[in-house]
Design an enzyme around this catalytic site. Structure first.
Site, PDB file in Angstrom:
ATOM      1  N   ARG A  75     139.299 100.863  26.798  1.00 56.01           N
ATOM      2  CA  ARG A  75     140.685 100.978  27.328  1.00 56.01           C
ATOM      3  C   ARG A  75     140.931 102.155  28.269  1.00 56.01           C
ATOM      4  O   ARG A  75     142.077 102.414  28.608  1.00 56.01           O
ATOM      5  CB  ARG A  75     141.697 101.060  26.177  1.00 56.01           C
ATOM      6  CG  ARG A  75     141.599  99.945  25.147  1.00 56.01           C
ATOM      7  CD  ARG A  75     141.798  98.576  25.721  1.00 56.01           C
ATOM      8  NE  ARG A  75     141.872  97.551  24.686  1.00 56.01           N
ATOM      9  CZ  ARG A  75     141.498  96.295  24.887  1.00 56.01           C
ATOM     10  NH1 ARG A  75     141.024  95.893  26.062  1.00 56.01           N
ATOM     11  NH2 ARG A  75     141.601  95.414  23.906  1.00 56.01           N
ATOM     12  N   ASN A 287     139.612  85.768  21.010  1.00 54.68           N
ATOM     13  CA  ASN A 287     139.257  84.823  22.055  1.00 54.68           C
ATOM     14  C   ASN A 287     137.775  84.950  22.373  1.00 54.68           C
ATOM     15  O   ASN A 287     137.365  86.005  22.828  1.00 54.68           O
ATOM     16  CB  ASN A 287     140.084  85.123  23.319  1.00 54.68           C
ATOM     17  CG  ASN A 287     139.836  84.093  24.398  1.00 54.68           C
ATOM     18  OD1 ASN A 287     139.346  83.007  24.123  1.00 54.68           O
ATOM     19  ND2 ASN A 287     140.142  84.446  25.628  1.00 54.68           N
ATOM     20  N   ASP A 314     132.540  93.259  20.386  1.00 62.46           N
ATOM     21  CA  ASP A 314     133.706  92.939  21.224  1.00 62.46           C
ATOM     22  C   ASP A 314     134.892  93.789  20.750  1.00 62.46           C
ATOM     23  O   ASP A 314     136.035  93.321  20.700  1.00 62.46           O
ATOM     24  CB  ASP A 314     134.034  91.441  21.176  1.00 62.46           C
ATOM     25  CG  ASP A 314     134.943  91.021  22.331  1.00 62.46           C
ATOM     26  OD1 ASP A 314     135.313  91.892  23.141  1.00 62.46           O
ATOM     27  OD2 ASP A 314     135.293  89.822  22.411  1.00 62.46           O
ATOM     28  N   GLY A 333     141.877  89.840  19.946  1.00 56.52           N
ATOM     29  CA  GLY A 333     140.849  90.861  19.772  1.00 56.52           C
ATOM     30  C   GLY A 333     141.047  91.711  18.538  1.00 56.52           C
ATOM     31  O   GLY A 333     142.157  91.862  18.036  1.00 56.52           O
TER      32      GLY A 333
HETATM   33 ZN    ZN Z   1     135.348  91.301  25.306  1.00 61.73          ZN
END
Ligand code: ZN
Length: 432
Positions: A75, A287, A314, A333
């Site tokens: 991020r 996802n 992930d 997520g």
């Molecule tokens: Zn990802």
């Protein structure tokens, strides 16, 4: 708050009596590792005790080349309230990872040399940071990003992760380009027409819960397209976060045909099924979505037979405010760095799906090999890059104790076996 301590290694450190698992060197034995000024001096029974050496008793512990997660979202830049490279790398070190590859869907997107350099410059003492560049500018699928420049600045792969490259011709050209630099294109496989507005796996449960479903074909059809493009171009394709049986099949067939394809899955795809969505727990919205029992079985088989090369997290931090909304409005997520090893050990090794050595292949050797990042085996004279964990440690997941800035995990309260005790990065010992 808990803290991670970094001990600079000076002089000799003897790590005694650990089970050293190093698949690249076909090693799996209980022995000693001696570090000298941060470099590996010897592997094997340490001879005469050096009275000046620091001794770490690793009896009952497993020592492996540092684990590597080739798919995380830190991020930064843009959403430092959810995670920064600093906090993310602390979470990585606490979870046993000595290196991570950061996806480019930040604000701004990692799409040129300057932003690759910016991410690299944030490198911390806790974990190696390897930027992934975008395939297309702004992840908008209109124009290719500056792949050559990004590669020269240190990008280890390209991906529009979070979004698919819908334009087949751009994907073809990306695979063509990346062949020149010998880096993979990491594909987020999703036919967004098929997945549109979907919130969970398509099927009876979605109907019952009143949520729009996403069929397996939304993922596998794109994986098939990309496998064909990899065959056409000779480029290296890596399929991100495989969630379903059909995609495992696509990868398996493509490998048989000699296509340059590799694949990863995440702990949540072999630990949970769509059943976890019951109760509309927004922590379970990911996802691609959590799938059915048969898919979990196919993922386990894919891991076992080598179709799936890597396990990644992930790791996708989201703020509390953003996740606290209706299920189908919640961002997708979950975080994963601090639960990954425990979930893998509990659900793959204790169950006999993978041997400890195979797990190390998928969490250290293979991802580093795919991204061509060194230190993927233990070598005399090299700076020590190690993960030391206790395969018998039983613990309960308590997100409040995480080093990550975010707390979005569906694994709160899970009882796991296997926990990191310390990591050694560039010869320095990191532990909580
Ligand atoms: Zn990802």
């Amino acid at each position: 708050m808990k803290e991670l301590k970094i001990q600079k290694t000076e002089g000799r450190i003897i790590i005694k009596n650990g089970r050293v698992i190093d698949p690249a060197n076909k090693r799996d034995e209980v022995t000693d590792i001696v570090l000298n000024d941060g470099k590996i001096e010897s592997i094997g029974k340490a001879g005469d005790p050096d009275p000046k050496a620091q001794v770490i008793d690793a009896t009952g512990l497993i020592i492996t080349p540092g684990l590597f997660d080739m798919h995380v979202h830190f991020r930064e830049p843009g959403r430092e309230d959810e995670e920064t490279i600093e906090t993310g790398s602390r979470a990585a070190a606490a979870g046993g990872f000595t290196g991570v590859a950061c996806m480019p869907n930040t604000t701004p997107v990692v799409e040129n040399q300057g932003i690759v350099q910016l991410v690299k410059s944030r490198q911390t003492a806790y974990c190696g940071i390897y930027p992934v560049g975008a395939v297309t500018k702004g992840l908008e699928c209109q124009e290719l990003a500056e792949m050559g420049d990004m590669f020269h600045a240190g990008a280890v792969a390209v991906s529009d992760d979070g979004k698919p490259v819908t334009n087949s011709n751009l994907m073809r050209r990306a695979l063509d380009y990346c062949r020149m630099f010998d880096i993979p294109v990491i594909s987020h496989c999703e036919d967004t027409f098929l997945s549109a507005d979907g919130a969970m796996n398509e099927g009876a449960l979605a109907t019952r819960l009143g949520l729009r479903g996403i069929p397996n074909a939304a993922e596998s059809s794109m994986a098939y397209r990309d496998a064909q493009l990899a065959a056409l171009t000779g480029g290296r394709l890596h399929i991100a976060h495989v969630s379903c049986a059909e995609t495992v099949d696509v990868v398996r067939q493509a490998k048989r045909r000699g296509i340059k394809i590799t694949a990863e899955t995440c702990p949540h795809y072999f630990t949970l099924t769509e059943e976890a969505v019951k109760g509309y727990n927004e922590m379970t919205r990911v996802n691609p979505p959590l799938r059915g029992k048969a898919d979990v079985q196919a993922i386990l088989e894919g891991l076992k037979d080598g179709t799936i090369d890597c396990i990644v997290t992930d790791h996708a931090p989201h703020s509390h405010e953003e996740k606290e909304v209706e299920f189908d409005q919640a961002p997708t997520g979950m975080i994963g760095l601090e639960t990954s090893l425990g979930l893998c050990w509990t659900n793959l090794v204790e169950t006999g799906v993978l041997t400890p050595s195979q797990l190390v292949e998928k969490m250290s050797l293979n991802p580093r090999g795919i991204l061509k990042i060194g230190n993927n085996k233990l070598e005399i004279g090299k700076p020590a890059d190690l993960t030391i964990f206790d395969p018998k440690a039983k613990w309960t997941v308590e997100p409040e104790e995480f080093f990550s800035k975010s707390r979005n995990t569906p694994f709160k309260g899970f009882n796991l076996t296997g926990k990191t005790v310390m990591t050694v990065l560039e010869g320095n010992i990191i532990r909580s």
